[in-house]
Motif scaffolding. Structure first.
Motif, PDB file in Angstrom:
ATOM      1  N   LEU A  77       0.842  -1.195   0.142  1.00 25.96           N
ATOM      2  CA  LEU A  77       0.091  -0.082   0.054  1.00 25.96           C
ATOM      3  C   LEU A  77       0.871   1.272   0.180  1.00 25.96           C
ATOM      4  O   LEU A  77       0.704   2.271  -0.654  1.00 25.96           O
ATOM      5  CB  LEU A  77      -0.887  -0.069   1.296  1.00 25.96           C
ATOM      6  CG  LEU A  77      -2.371  -1.087   1.271  1.00 25.96           C
ATOM      7  CD1 LEU A  77      -2.942  -0.999   2.445  1.00 25.96           C
ATOM      8  CD2 LEU A  77      -3.134  -0.588   0.159  1.00 25.96           C
ATOM      9  N   GLY A  78       1.816   1.630   0.722  1.00 27.26           N
ATOM     10  CA  GLY A  78       2.612   2.630   1.073  1.00 27.26           C
ATOM     11  C   GLY A  78       3.799   2.779  -0.202  1.00 27.26           C
ATOM     12  O   GLY A  78       4.177   3.794  -0.262  1.00 27.26           O
ATOM     13  N   LEU A 159      -6.960  12.235 -12.245  1.00 23.08           N
ATOM     14  CA  LEU A 159      -7.519  12.487 -10.972  1.00 23.08           C
ATOM     15  C   LEU A 159      -7.859  11.369 -10.072  1.00 23.08           C
ATOM     16  O   LEU A 159      -7.687  11.068  -8.814  1.00 23.08           O
ATOM     17  CB  LEU A 159      -8.952  13.497 -11.043  1.00 23.08           C
ATOM     18  CG  LEU A 159      -9.587  13.661  -9.818  1.00 23.08           C
ATOM     19  CD1 LEU A 159      -8.704  14.607  -8.980  1.00 23.08           C
ATOM     20  CD2 LEU A 159     -10.979  14.539 -10.297  1.00 23.08           C
ATOM     21  N   VAL A 160      -8.503  10.282 -10.823  1.00 21.35           N
ATOM     22  CA  VAL A 160      -8.881   8.903 -10.268  1.00 21.35           C
ATOM     23  C   VAL A 160      -7.572   8.517  -9.497  1.00 21.35           C
ATOM     24  O   VAL A 160      -7.468   7.882  -8.573  1.00 21.35           O
ATOM     25  CB  VAL A 160      -9.410   8.040 -11.052  1.00 21.35           C
ATOM     26  CG1 VAL A 160      -9.555   6.580 -10.650  1.00 21.35           C
ATOM     27  CG2 VAL A 160     -10.686   8.519 -11.553  1.00 21.35           C
ATOM     28  N   CYS A 161      -6.540   8.413 -10.384  1.00 22.53           N
ATOM     29  CA  CYS A 161      -5.413   7.700  -9.952  1.00 22.53           C
ATOM     30  C   CYS A 161      -4.689   8.474  -8.733  1.00 22.53           C
ATOM     31  O   CYS A 161      -4.235   7.901  -7.815  1.00 22.53           O
ATOM     32  CB  CYS A 161      -4.121   7.899 -11.072  1.00 22.53           C
ATOM     33  SG  CYS A 161      -4.372   6.781 -12.217  1.00 22.53           S
ATOM     34  N   ALA A 162      -4.869   9.919  -8.773  1.00 19.51           N
ATOM     35  CA  ALA A 162      -4.360  10.578  -7.439  1.00 19.51           C
ATOM     36  C   ALA A 162      -5.184  10.288  -6.358  1.00 19.51           C
ATOM     37  O   ALA A 162      -4.822   9.996  -5.293  1.00 19.51           O
ATOM     38  CB  ALA A 162      -4.432  12.052  -7.931  1.00 19.51           C
ATOM     39  N   VAL A 163      -6.586  10.144  -6.490  1.00 19.18           N
ATOM     40  CA  VAL A 163      -7.467   9.765  -5.407  1.00 19.18           C
ATOM     41  C   VAL A 163      -7.217   8.418  -4.722  1.00 19.18           C
ATOM     42  O   VAL A 163      -7.025   8.150  -3.689  1.00 19.18           O
ATOM     43  CB  VAL A 163      -8.836   9.842  -5.583  1.00 19.18           C
ATOM     44  CG1 VAL A 163      -9.677   9.412  -4.515  1.00 19.18           C
ATOM     45  CG2 VAL A 163      -8.995  11.507  -5.964  1.00 19.18           C
ATOM     46  N   GLY A 164      -6.730   7.373  -5.940  1.00 16.20           N
ATOM     47  CA  GLY A 164      -6.403   6.210  -5.353  1.00 16.20           C
ATOM     48  C   GLY A 164      -5.105   6.239  -4.371  1.00 16.20           C
ATOM     49  O   GLY A 164      -4.904   5.577  -3.485  1.00 16.20           O
ATOM     50  N   ALA A 165      -4.024   6.998  -4.886  1.00 13.88           N
ATOM     51  CA  ALA A 165      -2.870   7.236  -4.292  1.00 13.88           C
ATOM     52  C   ALA A 165      -3.184   7.637  -2.823  1.00 13.88           C
ATOM     53  O   ALA A 165      -2.517   7.297  -1.790  1.00 13.88           O
ATOM     54  CB  ALA A 165      -1.964   8.179  -5.128  1.00 13.88           C
ATOM     55  N   LEU A 166      -4.044   8.656  -2.804  1.00 14.12           N
ATOM     56  CA  LEU A 166      -4.234   9.257  -1.441  1.00 14.12           C
ATOM     57  C   LEU A 166      -4.941   8.104  -0.493  1.00 14.12           C
ATOM     58  O   LEU A 166      -4.493   8.188   0.794  1.00 14.12           O
ATOM     59  CB  LEU A 166      -5.415  10.459  -1.502  1.00 14.12           C
ATOM     60  CG  LEU A 166      -6.224  10.949  -0.356  1.00 14.12           C
ATOM     61  CD1 LEU A 166      -5.137  11.687   0.408  1.00 14.12           C
ATOM     62  CD2 LEU A 166      -7.298  12.021  -0.947  1.00 14.12           C
ATOM     63  N   THR A 171      -3.967   4.761   4.325  1.00 11.43           N
ATOM     64  CA  THR A 171      -4.007   3.367   5.135  1.00 11.43           C
ATOM     65  C   THR A 171      -2.521   3.083   5.574  1.00 11.43           C
ATOM     66  O   THR A 171      -2.453   2.443   6.466  1.00 11.43           O
ATOM     67  CB  THR A 171      -4.772   2.366   3.998  1.00 11.43           C
ATOM     68  OG1 THR A 171      -5.975   2.805   3.587  1.00 11.43           O
ATOM     69  CG2 THR A 171      -4.966   1.097   4.791  1.00 11.43           C
ATOM     70  N   TYR A 172      -1.629   3.155   4.708  1.00  9.42           N
ATOM     71  CA  TYR A 172      -0.289   3.020   5.040  1.00  9.42           C
ATOM     72  C   TYR A 172       0.151   3.728   6.355  1.00  9.42           C
ATOM     73  O   TYR A 172       0.650   3.199   7.168  1.00  9.42           O
ATOM     74  CB  TYR A 172       0.618   3.368   3.854  1.00  9.42           C
ATOM     75  CG  TYR A 172       2.054   3.316   4.279  1.00  9.42           C
ATOM     76  CD1 TYR A 172       2.800   2.077   4.621  1.00  9.42           C
ATOM     77  CD2 TYR A 172       2.760   4.514   4.397  1.00  9.42           C
ATOM     78  CE1 TYR A 172       4.015   2.227   5.084  1.00  9.42           C
ATOM     79  CE2 TYR A 172       3.954   4.563   4.851  1.00  9.42           C
ATOM     80  CZ  TYR A 172       4.831   3.339   5.304  1.00  9.42           C
ATOM     81  OH  TYR A 172       5.911   3.529   5.545  1.00  9.42           O
ATOM     82  N   VAL A 174      -1.497   5.252   8.549  1.00 11.39           N
ATOM     83  CA  VAL A 174      -2.328   4.781   9.921  1.00 11.39           C
ATOM     84  C   VAL A 174      -1.663   3.646  10.324  1.00 11.39           C
ATOM     85  O   VAL A 174      -1.338   3.341  11.478  1.00 11.39           O
ATOM     86  CB  VAL A 174      -3.578   4.970   9.547  1.00 11.39           C
ATOM     87  CG1 VAL A 174      -4.412   4.508  10.934  1.00 11.39           C
ATOM     88  CG2 VAL A 174      -4.294   6.274   9.570  1.00 11.39           C
ATOM     89  N   GLY A 175      -1.666   2.686   9.525  1.00 10.00           N
ATOM     90  CA  GLY A 175      -1.077   1.364   9.866  1.00 10.00           C
ATOM     91  C   GLY A 175       0.363   1.129  10.186  1.00 10.00           C
ATOM     92  O   GLY A 175       0.578   0.634  11.407  1.00 10.00           O
ATOM     93  N   ASN A 176       1.061   1.995   9.567  1.00 13.67           N
ATOM     94  CA  ASN A 176       2.647   1.848   9.825  1.00 13.67           C
ATOM     95  C   ASN A 176       2.754   2.790  11.319  1.00 13.67           C
ATOM     96  O   ASN A 176       3.650   2.049  12.010  1.00 13.67           O
ATOM     97  CB  ASN A 176       3.362   2.723   8.763  1.00 13.67           C
ATOM     98  CG  ASN A 176       4.913   2.541   8.989  1.00 13.67           C
ATOM     99  OD1 ASN A 176       5.519   1.564   8.949  1.00 13.67           O
ATOM    100  ND2 ASN A 176       5.377   3.778   9.207  1.00 13.67           N
ATOM    101  N   SER A 177       2.306   3.735  11.490  1.00 13.33           N
ATOM    102  CA  SER A 177       2.336   4.514  12.886  1.00 13.33           C
ATOM    103  C   SER A 177       1.902   3.343  13.947  1.00 13.33           C
ATOM    104  O   SER A 177       2.651   3.422  15.231  1.00 13.33           O
ATOM    105  CB  SER A 177       1.485   5.846  12.962  1.00 13.33           C
ATOM    106  OG  SER A 177       1.582   6.395  14.185  1.00 13.33           O
TER     107      SER A 177
END
Length: 319
Positions: A77-78, A159-166, A171-172, A174-177
């Motif tokens: 994900l990250g 734009l869809v790719c950028a939102v997907g990256a967001l 998710t990464y 939050v999970g990594n922290s």
């Protein structure tokens, strides 16, 4: 400077190094986002494996199935998925549009972090979030006004790719922290290197379709530039940048960690100005002011809770 101050400095350095990833797709436009992602993370995995080799056996002995699965999905994900989507967004929609969307990361991560048990109440973060949103809107103002430079389909796909990256990187983050908060036997730098090794293994699978299926012909100069860009981004952003980010993640709460992502957007814009050889417009200057005010507001909301002598903070952050 206390614990919060040290964490903020680490966040600024990480943002400066991560901002380079927005420029890389422009430097090697003749290569696909899939190829750039595979090249970058193959290099990241190689460098990480070399650096972690002296402690490999010791680290492996301390990791269970849960930690390895976490490394797999965090790496995907990250790193892999995020950068394929980000590079696609830059090449299809431009650096400014991508910076605009990715700039919402602080808002997304801070909102998720506000649900943690010991987090600062959301109402205390509202001024910072409002300032952050205002800065992001200023950043994208000119891009939204000049959207006619490409076809509507290309712009929409970017734009869809950028939102997907967001979504992927939120998710990464939050999970990594949260995983770093659980790991007492692995340093932040070691966790970053382990993530690099797993990412490199995933990039090996990605390299097959990226470079063998439908690959275009490139000359030696193009390949040398590609290798230099992929290797440089791997060292600066993935190795050094991730090390600073993981150190920061152990010093700051998740709500403040989210605000630190603003510096990636800020430096991405700076590198874009240098690449385009122009000065920032008034809207962009206003955006920078909003970004700085947003971070200072968030720091103020956290300060009473996190004031720790710098000696303690540095000691905890040793990697």
């Amino acid at each position: 400077m206390g614990r919060t101050g040290v964490g903020i400095v680490c966040g600024i350095v990480a943002g400066a190094l991560w901002g380079v990833v927005f420029l890389a797709p422009e430097l090697v436009r003749e290569f696909t986002p899939l190829q750039l992602s595979a090249g970058r993370y193959l290099a990241y995995g190689l460098f990480a494996a070399v650096l972690v080799a002296p402690r490999w056996r010791t680290l492996v002995a301390t990791l269970g199935r849960g930690e390895w699965w976490a490394l797999v999905w965090l790496s995907l994900l990250g790193n892999i998925l995020y950068y394929v989507l980000l590079a696609s967004a830059v090449q299809l929609g431009g650096m400014a549009m991508t910076s605009l969307v990715i700039g919402f990361l602080p808002v997304a991560v801070t909102l998720v972090g506000s649900r943690d048990r010991d987090a600062v109440p959301l109402r205390a973060l509202i001024p910072s979030l409002v300032l952050s949103a205002a800065g992001i809107l200023c950043i994208g103002w000119q891009t939204l006004g000049a959207a006619g430079t490409g076809s509507a389909t290309v712009q929409a796909t970017g734009l869809v790719c950028a939102v997907g990256a967001l979504v992927s990187w939120t998710t990464y983050a939050v999970g990594n922290s949260r995983w770093l908060g659980r790991l007492d036997h692995v340093s932040a730098h070691e966790w970053s290197l382990l993530t690099g090794v797993v990412t490199g293994a995933q990039a090996l699978l990605l390299a097959v379709p990226a470079f063998l299926i439908g690959a275009a012909d490139h000359g030696a100069p193009e390949w040398l530039r590609f290798c230099a860009v992929a290797g440089g981004v791997a060292i600066l952003a993935s190795i050094v940048g991730n090390a600073f980010w993981n150190r920061m993640s152990r010093l700051l709460p998740l709500t403040l960690t989210g605000q630190m992502i603003l510096f990636e957007t800020l430096f991405a814009l700076l590198y874009g100005f240098l690449w385009e050889q122009r000065m920032p417009t008034m809207a962009e200057v206003a955006a920078i002011g909003f970004v700085i005010a947003s971070v200072l507001s968030c720091v103020t909301a956290h300060q009473p809770k996190n004031a720790v002598p710098v000696e303690s903070a540095v000691g905890e952050a040793q990697v």
